[in-house]
Design a protein around this motif. Structure first.
Motif, mmCIF file in Angstrom:
data_model
loop_
_atom_site.group_PDB
_atom_site.id
_atom_site.type_symbol
_atom_site.label_atom_id
_atom_site.label_comp_id
_atom_site.label_asym_id
_atom_site.label_seq_id
_atom_site.Cartn_x
_atom_site.Cartn_y
_atom_site.Cartn_z
ATOM 1 N N LEU A 1 4.991 10.526 3.316
ATOM 2 C CA LEU A 1 4.451 9.199 3.581
ATOM 3 C C LEU A 1 5.480 8.240 4.177
ATOM 4 C CD1 LEU A 1 2.453 8.579 0.281
ATOM 5 C CD2 LEU A 1 1.528 9.187 2.503
ATOM 6 N N LYS A 2 6.728 8.631 4.262
ATOM 7 C CA LYS A 2 7.785 7.691 4.633
ATOM 8 C C LYS A 2 7.847 7.379 6.126
ATOM 9 C CE LYS A 2 11.468 7.823 2.170
ATOM 10 N NZ LYS A 2 12.746 8.217 1.578
ATOM 11 N N VAL A 3 7.469 8.307 6.990
ATOM 12 C CA VAL A 3 7.664 8.129 8.436
ATOM 13 C C VAL A 3 6.721 7.079 9.002
ATOM 14 C CG1 VAL A 3 7.570 9.285 10.665
ATOM 15 C CG2 VAL A 3 8.519 10.463 8.683
ATOM 16 N N ASN B 1 0.821 -1.211 0.000
ATOM 17 C CA ASN B 1 0.000 0.000 0.000
ATOM 18 C C ASN B 1 0.856 1.262 0.000
ATOM 19 O OD1 ASN B 1 -2.457 -1.328 -0.052
ATOM 20 N ND2 ASN B 1 -2.498 -1.552 2.171
ATOM 21 N N TYR B 2 1.997 1.221 0.676
ATOM 22 C CA TYR B 2 2.903 2.374 0.655
ATOM 23 C C TYR B 2 3.415 2.642 -0.760
ATOM 24 C CZ TYR B 2 7.207 5.033 1.040
ATOM 25 O OH TYR B 2 8.202 5.954 0.850
ATOM 26 N N MET B 3 3.819 1.588 -1.442
ATOM 27 C CA MET B 3 4.331 1.758 -2.800
ATOM 28 C C MET B 3 3.233 2.250 -3.734
ATOM 29 S SD MET B 3 7.492 1.166 -2.711
ATOM 30 C CE MET B 3 7.951 0.963 -4.396
ATOM 31 N N GLN B 4 2.023 1.759 -3.549
ATOM 32 C CA GLN B 4 0.916 2.208 -4.378
ATOM 33 C C GLN B 4 0.662 3.708 -4.168
ATOM 34 O OE1 GLN B 4 -2.764 0.230 -3.544
ATOM 35 N NE2 GLN B 4 -3.564 0.648 -5.584
ATOM 36 N N GLY B 5 0.676 4.139 -2.915
ATOM 37 C CA GLY B 5 0.486 5.561 -2.628
ATOM 38 C C GLY B 5 1.636 6.416 -3.128
ATOM 39 N N ALA B 6 2.847 5.917 -3.016
ATOM 40 C CA ALA B 6 4.014 6.682 -3.470
ATOM 41 C C ALA B 6 4.038 6.800 -4.993
ATOM 42 C CB ALA B 6 5.292 6.023 -2.980
ATOM 43 N N PHE B 7 3.605 5.755 -5.695
ATOM 44 C CA PHE B 7 3.588 5.820 -7.152
ATOM 45 C C PHE B 7 2.461 6.713 -7.669
ATOM 46 C CE2 PHE B 7 5.833 1.521 -7.405
ATOM 47 C CZ PHE B 7 7.061 2.130 -7.509
ATOM 48 N N ARG B 8 1.367 6.771 -6.920
ATOM 49 C CA ARG B 8 0.255 7.622 -7.351
ATOM 50 C C ARG B 8 0.558 9.105 -7.138
ATOM 51 N NH1 ARG B 8 -5.616 5.124 -6.506
ATOM 52 N NH2 ARG B 8 -5.162 3.039 -7.252
ATOM 53 N N PRO C 1 5.044 4.435 7.632
ATOM 54 C CA PRO C 1 5.337 3.028 7.344
ATOM 55 C C PRO C 1 6.571 2.489 8.072
ATOM 56 C CG PRO C 1 4.821 4.164 5.324
ATOM 57 C CD PRO C 1 4.920 5.199 6.388
ATOM 58 N N MET C 2 7.561 3.330 8.317
ATOM 59 C CA MET C 2 8.747 2.845 9.021
ATOM 60 C C MET C 2 8.425 2.538 10.485
ATOM 61 S SD MET C 2 10.993 2.438 6.898
ATOM 62 C CE MET C 2 10.693 2.676 5.173
ATOM 63 N N LEU C 3 7.583 3.345 11.097
ATOM 64 C CA LEU C 3 7.148 3.066 12.464
ATOM 65 C C LEU C 3 6.312 1.793 12.503
ATOM 66 C CD1 LEU C 3 6.905 3.910 15.423
ATOM 67 C CD2 LEU C 3 4.916 5.263 14.768
ATOM 68 N N ALA C 4 5.401 1.654 11.552
ATOM 69 C CA ALA C 4 4.579 0.443 11.482
ATOM 70 C C ALA C 4 5.439 -0.781 11.209
ATOM 71 C CB ALA C 4 3.508 0.607 10.411
ATOM 72 N N PHE C 5 6.468 -0.635 10.372
ATOM 73 C CA PHE C 5 7.383 -1.750 10.102
ATOM 74 C C PHE C 5 8.035 -2.244 11.389
ATOM 75 C CE2 PHE C 5 11.877 -2.858 9.484
ATOM 76 C CZ PHE C 5 11.720 -4.046 8.793
ATOM 77 N N ALA C 6 8.487 -1.308 12.203
ATOM 78 C CA ALA C 6 9.141 -1.686 13.465
ATOM 79 C C ALA C 6 8.173 -2.417 14.384
ATOM 80 C CB ALA C 6 9.700 -0.444 14.149
ATOM 81 N N LEU C 7 6.949 -1.949 14.466
ATOM 82 C CA LEU C 7 5.974 -2.590 15.349
ATOM 83 C C LEU C 7 5.562 -3.967 14.843
ATOM 84 C CD1 LEU C 7 3.758 0.502 16.197
ATOM 85 C CD2 LEU C 7 5.468 -0.598 17.647
ATOM 86 N N ILE C 8 5.374 -4.101 13.535
ATOM 87 C CA ILE C 8 5.001 -5.404 12.971
ATOM 88 C C ILE C 8 6.153 -6.394 13.124
ATOM 89 C CG2 ILE C 8 4.436 -6.604 10.830
ATOM 90 C CD1 ILE C 8 2.972 -4.050 9.944
ATOM 91 N N GLU C 9 7.351 -5.944 12.862
ATOM 92 C CA GLU C 9 8.515 -6.831 12.985
ATOM 93 C C GLU C 9 8.734 -7.246 14.434
ATOM 94 O OE1 GLU C 9 11.324 -9.139 11.252
ATOM 95 O OE2 GLU C 9 9.935 -7.816 10.218
ATOM 96 N N ALA C 10 8.495 -6.344 15.367
ATOM 97 C CA ALA C 10 8.622 -6.689 16.788
ATOM 98 C C ALA C 10 7.618 -7.772 17.173
ATOM 99 C CB ALA C 10 8.423 -5.447 17.647
#
Length: 74
Positions: free
Chosen positions: A46-48, A31-38, A50-59
């Motif tokens: 939009l970058k901040v 979804n991030y890539m879709q939003g960035a390409f649009r 997803p990086m926070l969500a990445f850390a929480l999901i990976e944890a």
């Protein structure tokens, strides 16, 4: 004998968190890539999040892995 089987079942159930983390990360970055390409101009804004969500999901996935290892070898 039954205790070993119960440990294996419990560790397998705890390891399901890794699959959930993989699905969550794929969904997040897809979804991030879709939003960035649009809207390429908004990519820096939009970058901040997803990086926070990445850390929480990976944890979450790592917690599941640690719990599975504790069940197996603890």
């Amino acid at each position: 004998m039954e205790l070993e089987a119960a440990k294996m079942i419990g560790a397998g159930i705890a390891a399901l968190a890794l699959g959930g983390a993989g699905v969550g990360l794929g969904n997040l970055f897809g979804n991030y890539m879709q939003g960035a390409f649009r809207n390429p101009e908004a990519q820096s804004k939009l970058k901040v999040n997803p990086m926070l969500a990445f850390a929480l999901i990976e944890a979450t996935g790592l917690f599941g892995f640690v719990i599975a290892m504790i069940i197996l070898f603890g």
